[in-house]
Design a protein around this motif. Structure first.
Motif, PDB file in Angstrom:
ATOM      1  N   GLY A 269     -11.766  70.903 -45.694  1.00  0.00           N
ATOM      2  CA  GLY A 269     -12.221  71.980 -46.559  1.00  0.00           C
ATOM      3  C   GLY A 269     -12.856  73.168 -45.846  1.00  0.00           C
ATOM      4  O   GLY A 269     -13.604  73.930 -46.442  1.00  0.00           O
ATOM      5  N   VAL A 270     -12.540  73.359 -44.549  1.00  0.00           N
ATOM      6  CA  VAL A 270     -13.143  74.491 -43.830  1.00  0.00           C
ATOM      7  C   VAL A 270     -12.409  75.785 -44.165  1.00  0.00           C
ATOM      8  O   VAL A 270     -11.282  75.769 -44.658  1.00  0.00           O
ATOM      9  CB  VAL A 270     -13.094  74.269 -42.307  1.00  0.00           C
ATOM     10  N   THR A 271     -13.081  76.915 -43.894  1.00  0.00           N
ATOM     11  CA  THR A 271     -12.393  78.199 -44.065  1.00  0.00           C
ATOM     12  C   THR A 271     -11.400  78.366 -42.923  1.00  0.00           C
ATOM     13  O   THR A 271     -11.493  77.707 -41.882  1.00  0.00           O
ATOM     14  CB  THR A 271     -13.393  79.368 -43.998  1.00  0.00           C
ATOM     15  N   TYR A 272     -10.454  79.294 -43.112  1.00  0.00           N
ATOM     16  CA  TYR A 272      -9.438  79.469 -42.077  1.00  0.00           C
ATOM     17  C   TYR A 272     -10.048  79.982 -40.774  1.00  0.00           C
ATOM     18  O   TYR A 272      -9.660  79.573 -39.683  1.00  0.00           O
ATOM     19  CB  TYR A 272      -8.327  80.409 -42.546  1.00  0.00           C
ATOM     20  N   GLY A 273     -11.018  80.873 -40.894  1.00  0.00           N
ATOM     21  CA  GLY A 273     -11.688  81.397 -39.712  1.00  0.00           C
ATOM     22  C   GLY A 273     -12.248  80.276 -38.859  1.00  0.00           C
ATOM     23  O   GLY A 273     -12.058  80.235 -37.647  1.00  0.00           O
ATOM     24  N   LYS A 274     -12.929  79.338 -39.499  1.00  0.00           N
ATOM     25  CA  LYS A 274     -13.508  78.215 -38.761  1.00  0.00           C
ATOM     26  C   LYS A 274     -12.426  77.349 -38.151  1.00  0.00           C
ATOM     27  O   LYS A 274     -12.549  76.843 -37.042  1.00  0.00           O
ATOM     28  CB  LYS A 274     -14.386  77.366 -39.688  1.00  0.00           C
ATOM     29  N   PHE A 275     -11.355  77.170 -38.914  1.00  0.00           N
ATOM     30  CA  PHE A 275     -10.234  76.376 -38.415  1.00  0.00           C
ATOM     31  C   PHE A 275      -9.633  77.018 -37.164  1.00  0.00           C
ATOM     32  O   PHE A 275      -9.351  76.361 -36.162  1.00  0.00           O
ATOM     33  CB  PHE A 275      -9.172  76.277 -39.518  1.00  0.00           C
ATOM     34  N   LEU A 276      -9.502  78.331 -37.228  1.00  0.00           N
ATOM     35  CA  LEU A 276      -8.826  79.071 -36.167  1.00  0.00           C
ATOM     36  C   LEU A 276      -9.620  79.092 -34.863  1.00  0.00           C
ATOM     37  O   LEU A 276      -9.047  79.121 -33.771  1.00  0.00           O
ATOM     38  CB  LEU A 276      -8.599  80.509 -36.649  1.00  0.00           C
ATOM     39  N   GLY A 277     -10.964  79.089 -34.985  1.00  0.00           N
ATOM     40  CA  GLY A 277     -11.829  79.229 -33.805  1.00  0.00           C
ATOM     41  C   GLY A 277     -11.407  78.336 -32.653  1.00  0.00           C
ATOM     42  O   GLY A 277     -11.198  78.808 -31.525  1.00  0.00           O
ATOM     43  N   ALA A 278     -11.237  77.040 -32.917  1.00  0.00           N
ATOM     44  CA  ALA A 278     -10.897  76.090 -31.851  1.00  0.00           C
ATOM     45  C   ALA A 278      -9.571  76.465 -31.187  1.00  0.00           C
ATOM     46  O   ALA A 278      -9.434  76.418 -29.959  1.00  0.00           O
ATOM     47  CB  ALA A 278     -10.816  74.681 -32.421  1.00  0.00           C
ATOM     48  N   GLY A 279      -8.604  76.865 -32.006  1.00  0.00           N
ATOM     49  CA  GLY A 279      -7.301  77.248 -31.465  1.00  0.00           C
ATOM     50  C   GLY A 279      -7.414  78.427 -30.516  1.00  0.00           C
ATOM     51  O   GLY A 279      -6.821  78.429 -29.427  1.00  0.00           O
ATOM     52  N   VAL A 280      -8.201  79.414 -30.925  1.00  0.00           N
ATOM     53  CA  VAL A 280      -8.329  80.614 -30.096  1.00  0.00           C
ATOM     54  C   VAL A 280      -9.071  80.307 -28.793  1.00  0.00           C
ATOM     55  O   VAL A 280      -8.698  80.798 -27.721  1.00  0.00           O
ATOM     56  CB  VAL A 280      -9.018  81.743 -30.889  1.00  0.00           C
ATOM     57  N   ILE A 281     -10.088  79.468 -28.880  1.00  0.00           N
ATOM     58  CA  ILE A 281     -10.826  79.094 -27.663  1.00  0.00           C
ATOM     59  C   ILE A 281      -9.879  78.426 -26.660  1.00  0.00           C
ATOM     60  O   ILE A 281      -9.841  78.773 -25.479  1.00  0.00           O
ATOM     61  CB  ILE A 281     -11.992  78.146 -28.008  1.00  0.00           C
ATOM     62  N   VAL A 282      -9.115  77.472 -27.140  1.00  0.00           N
ATOM     63  CA  VAL A 282      -8.206  76.756 -26.251  1.00  0.00           C
ATOM     64  C   VAL A 282      -7.136  77.694 -25.703  1.00  0.00           C
ATOM     65  O   VAL A 282      -6.795  77.658 -24.517  1.00  0.00           O
ATOM     66  CB  VAL A 282      -7.553  75.567 -26.994  1.00  0.00           C
ATOM     67  N   PHE A 283      -6.662  78.565 -26.568  1.00  0.00           N
ATOM     68  CA  PHE A 283      -5.623  79.475 -26.118  1.00  0.00           C
ATOM     69  C   PHE A 283      -6.154  80.411 -25.026  1.00  0.00           C
ATOM     70  O   PHE A 283      -5.448  80.741 -24.073  1.00  0.00           O
ATOM     71  CB  PHE A 283      -5.095  80.287 -27.298  1.00  0.00           C
ATOM     72  N   THR A 284      -7.397  80.829 -25.143  1.00  0.00           N
ATOM     73  CA  THR A 284      -8.009  81.687 -24.125  1.00  0.00           C
ATOM     74  C   THR A 284      -8.025  80.989 -22.775  1.00  0.00           C
ATOM     75  O   THR A 284      -7.609  81.551 -21.754  1.00  0.00           O
ATOM     76  CB  THR A 284      -9.457  82.026 -24.512  1.00  0.00           C
TER      77      THR A 284
END
Ligand SMILES: Nc1ncnc2c1ncn2[C@@H]1O[C@H](COP(=O)(O)OP(=O)(O)O)[C@@H](O)[C@H]1O
Ligand SMILES: [Mg+2]
Lengths: 337, 284
Positions: free
Chosen positions: B72-87
């Motif tokens: 039930g997280v917001t998309y922004g919160k969901f995305l954070g981990a992906g962006v960190i790893v991608f960086t």
């Protein structure tokens, strides 16, 4: 005692044979000139000597060490100034020297003192803190020389150190090399400039087609030639056919030897005569064959004559033969590690 | 006064092999950092790009129905981990570039004629450099994400994030360095980096959970190393992590936190063994 002993080196790049049985001895404390035209195999030989390249076969002894078995010990004692200066554009000259000092494991106090000394000695003070990307060819060479000298090597190896340099940088480098010799460092440099070897070297070898074809002091080599050198022109700019005709006439004269057509010099002819007395006969025979004598110059044997004698062509003609035929970019890509 | 150039160095100048290795590695690392600071565009782009992703993608789905995503997280919160790893991933993927340029411009020869204690210092300096750089960039993203209200994993969470990122960075750096020695030139290397980058991102759980994907893509994503780094970090953002909880349901079975870290570790070790022969050959 020889500091460098290369024995029967063979090296091919694919089908191209760069070294074919090169044997060379460099005596301790000498300033040794390795003279040869573009493509003779100078760089290949020096890269093998400096442990950057392995020969297909042969022995390499440097400062008493087997360079093929113990390359690391050789690297500690040897300074190498490559033909193509590879600097880091972003670093300043001083930072490059500091890096070099750390790669040779100098203590930082000693390193910095040594850098300061070399900056002064090579007159690099006004630009050493600028980025290497802004340097001229002469500055790059001087910096590279300083890098090669940083760890006080017993042996300094330079590959065509003054090609394309301004006169001031060239003079500076020559001066340093002479100083090094007088301090007992052995210096080996390759060059395709006769004048450079003439001006600097106390011993030399001529290399052609991957082999050493003459070796000794420049004086010895010239003395061994014997005879008087003569250059003849039948007109200011002759052509191939005419010069070949003249050659046949000259070759028929007794006391004349080694007649060579000099393509790059307006088809003049070089020859060797056994003493002055041949000259009147020479004039006479040319006249008989309906050739004018536009110019005749006599000279003491030069290194060019030595080269001509052992290879059958002048150094300049040898240069012209290979000029533009080598794709150095492709070669570099192929030897890239 | 000019000192004689062939003067013998005093015996006291002896340094231990370890001290020499550290000296040469630090010197080479320092050079890479000087390059970075004087040409900061890579650094800036490496931080700016993920930030733009975070802001734009976060906004794109901000009105998506609540409860759509697992937990039930917001998309922004969901995305954070992906962006960190991608960086971290794209930073580490660039590790081979400086090495490739050194090969091409002949600077490597300067290193190879020097009496290096070990030529692994050339590789080691790249690893130290790219690891610190990628970690720095990731931290910048974590921090900005926190400011943007995407949350903060807490102290033990940060530790897990760092360990996960480190494993991924090591693996990708090893791969990139191997490519830098195996490929013929920088054009080819840049092409590989370019081609590898986005597909690996899309075929992972960075932008969407496995449950959103068709089965073929789900398989790809469940095999993608990035997924194994993203999920532990995402879990750390959800709250205190127990590594034995199931993090995602792959087509081949459920994977927990230990599973993710083990996969990353095996990958890293495997890659280092894989590249050793290449490095040995090129740096012999
Ligand atoms: N990497 C290479 N690949 C193919 N041929 C090469 C390569 N390097 C040198 N050669 C060839 O080997 C010969 C000797 O070259 P080199 O040692 O560079 O001579 P020099 O330094 O005297 O000009 C030349 O014919 C050159 O074209
Ligand atoms: Mg050469």
């Amino acid at each position: 005692m020889s500091v460098i002993h290369l024995e029967e080196l063979e090296k091919s790049y694919g089908d191209v044979k760069a070294l074919s049985g090169l044997t060379l001895d460099v005596p301790s404390g000498s300033l040794f000139g390795l003279l040869g035209p573009n493509g003779a195999g100078k760089t290949t030989a020096l890269r093998i000597l400096c442990t950057l390249l392995e020969p297909d076969s042969g022995n390499v002894t440097v400062l008493g060490l087997d360079a093929l078995k113990d390359p690391c010990e050789v690297r500690k004692k040897l300074g190498y100034v490559a033909q193509e200066v590879a600097l880091d554009k972003i670093l300043s000259g001083r930072e490059l020297l500091q890096l070099q000092g750390d790669l040779y494991h100098l203590r930082s106090i000693e390193r910095n003192a040594r850098i300061a000394e070399l900056i002064e000695r090579l007159e690099m003070g006004s630009w050493i803190d600028r980025r290497c990307g802004t340097y001229s060819g002469g500055m790059r060479r001087r910096l590279d020389l300083a890098a090669g000298l940083l760890h006080q090597p017993q042996l300094l190896v330079l590959d065509e150190p003054t090609v394309g340099l301004d006169i001031e940088s060239r003079g500076k480098i020559w001066q340093i090399l002479r100083e090094l010799r007088s301090q007992g460092t052995t210096v080996l440099l390759s060059s395709h400039y006769l004048e450079e070897v003439e001006a600097l070297a106390d011993r030399m070898a001529i290399i052609d087609d991957g082999r050493v074809i003459a070796q000794g002091t420049p004086g010895q080599l010239k003395q061994n030639l014997g005879g008087d050198r003569v250059t003849i022109r039948v007109r200011e700019f002759s052509d191939e056919i005419e010069s070949e005709q003249v050659r046949r006439v000259l070759e028929s004269i007794e006391g004349v030897s080694q007649v060579v057509v000099n393509r790059s010099q307006g088809f003049s002819l070089n020859l060797v005569v056994e003493g002055e007395k041949v000259l009147p006969k020479l004039r006479e025979e040319l006249q008989k064959a309906q050739f004018e004598l536009f110019a005749l110059t006599q000279s003491r044997p030069s290194l060019d004559d030595v080269y001509l004698q052992v290879t059958g062509k002048t150094l300049m003609d040898a240069e012209l033969e290979t000029a533009g035929q080598r794709d150095t970019k492709l070669e570099r890509k192929k030897t890239m590690r | 006064m000019i000192s004689p150039d062939n003067a013998k160095l005093p015996e006291t100048d002896f340094q231990s092999p370890m001290a020499e290795l550290i000296q040469e590695t630090l010197a080479l690392t320092r050079r890479l950092f000087i390059q970075l600071i004087r040409r900061p565009s890579t650094l800036i782009a490496g931080i700016l790009q993920p930030l733009i992703w975070l802001v734009l993608f976060g906004a794109l789905f901000s009105n998506a129905p609540q409860g759509l995503l697992p937990g039930g997280v917001t998309y922004g919160k969901f995305l954070g981990a992906g962006v960190i790893v991608f960086t971290a991933f794209s930073g580490a993927l660039n590790a081979g570039l400086p090495v490739m340029f050194d090969r091409e411009f002949g600077f490597l020869n300067r290193l190879l004629v020097a009496p290096l204690q070990s030529r692994s210092s050339i590789v080691l300096s790249s690893v130290v450099y790219i690891t610190s750089l990628s970690l720095l960039q990731s931290l910048a993203i974590i921090w900005t994400a926190a400011l943007l209200g995407y949350g903060w994993p807490g102290v033990s969470g940060i530790l897990l994030v760092a360990i996960t990122l480190l494993l991924l960075i090591f693996a990708v750096t090893a791969l990139s360095l191997a490519l830098a020695f195996a490929l013929p030139g920088h054009i080819e290397l840049i092409a590989v980096i370019f081609v590898a980058n986005l597909p690996l991102l899309f075929a992972s759980t960075a932008l969407a959970p496995l449950s959103f994907m068709p089965s073929w893509l789900g398989w790809l994503a469940a095999l993608n190393p990035l997924t194994f780094a993203i999920e532990p970090i995402r879990a750390a953002y959800r709250g205190p992590v127990d590594l034995s909880t199931i993090l995602f349901h792959a087509p081949y079975g459920d994977v927990n936190g230990y599973g993710c870290l083990t996969v990353l570790m095996v990958l890293t070790i495997g890659l280092f063994f894989l590249i050793r022969p290449i490095l040995n050959r090129k740096l012999a």
